[in-house]
Scaffold this motif. Structure first.
Motif: not given
Length: 326
Positions: A309-317
């Protein structure tokens, strides 16, 4: 021929049974020697403190000493490479920092490790970032810091534990939210960054509370805000970034143990069970809270899902903050 075949078969079965028995005993006996916990930062930061808290409490439960080995540098790549190449026997573990595990991969031009090189063991601690400044910086709140930065564009510099670390990303988010420009100064971990902040070489930094607490208490550093959704019990007077007018600055770190991918499941099962015992103890919870963190045990399956989950969300950040590899 028939009379000789039966004794041979009997011996073979006996030997196989003995071998299986020895293997089972070996698995049940783990650990039979000290366990090394590799840390991807220099001593003094929350990753290091988390490792030492767990190591001290876990040793007696395992029945073997747990040695902390700091291998800082390379945005965590040095430590990750060591653990990745280690023998998959459960005697080398990796205390990983979320920024290195789920943010740095989006910035690395040449990957030195992959998520598949490791298997989750347990999450142990979670903590929001805090915004801290040197005590002689003429600001006493987050709005005052933003006003000072706007009046002095490019003058403020902030320390982080490395390019692409959560501190770096938090600084970039603050710049975006406030329309300001600061100079980023990366270090090989929070420990060295903290020392230069105390020495006045940098103006501010972002990080989890544990390593900063003694210096906040002594007045050497000033905390302006907490980047989580709630105030910290250990810093009740520090508002959240949302309360200070910057709800978009929201960042929480986690600190978790991983093992090389090939470590047998029975060993991982024993490790995560013993770590759960440690992390869920009243003493560990109290110590974590006093340091401005939260004891937060999560199983291998839960930690694995968190990583995805965090890999995906931090990619956009990272993309929106326009953070690039150095």
């Amino acid at each position: 021929m028939k009379t000789h075949r039966q004794p041979f078969t009997t011996l073979a079965i006996a030997a196989l049974a003995l071998g299986l028995g020895s293997a089972a005993w070996a698995q049940g006996a783990y650990p039979t020697k000290p366990v090394t916990m590799v840390v991807p930062t220099a001593a003094g930061g929350t990753t290091d403190l988390s490792a030492r808290m767990v190591a001290q409490a876990l040793g007696p439960v395992l029945g073997q000493s747990v040695v902390v080995d700091n291998k800082g540098g390379g945005n965590g790549n040095i430590a990750a490479s060591i653990v990745k190449r280690a023998e998959a026997d459960g005697y080398t573990l990796f205390m990983q920092y979320s920024g290195y595990h789920v943010i740095s991969p989006h910035l690395t031009k040449v990957a030195q490790w992959a998520q598949s090189d490791f298997q989750p063991v347990a999450n142990v601690i979670s903590a929001p970032q805090i915004i801290v400044v040197r005590n002689d910086l003429p600001v006493k709140s987050l709005p005052e810091l933003m006003a000072y930065a706007k009046a002095n564009p490019g003058k403020l510099n902030y320390a982080s534990s490395g390019n692409g670390s959560l501190q770096h990303v938090t600084g970039a988010m603050l710049e975006q939210q406030g329309g300001i420009k600061m100079v980023h100064v990366p270090y090989k971990g929070t420990g060295p960054a903290l020392q230069d902040l105390l020495g006045g070489q940098v103006d501010l930094t972002f990080g989890t509370a544990p390593p900063f607490m003694p210096h906040i208490a002594s007045g050497k550093l000033r905390v302006l805000a907490v980047t989580g959704k709630e105030r910290l019990p250990s810093l009740p007077d520090a508002p959240t970034t949302a309360e200070a007018g910057y709800p978009g600055v929201n960042a929480t770190s986690w600190f978790a143990l991983f093992a090389p991918a090939g470590v047998p499941k029975p060993v991982v099962d024993k490790l995560t069970a013993d770590i759960r015992t440690v992390v869920q103890s009243a003493a560990f919870k109290q110590k974590a809270q006093e340091q401005g963190a939260t004891a937060d045990y999560q199983s291998p399956a839960q930690l694995g899902e968190k990583v995805k989950t965090d890999l995906a969300s931090w990619a956009s950040v990272v993309k929106s903050a326009k953070i690039e590899a150095e």
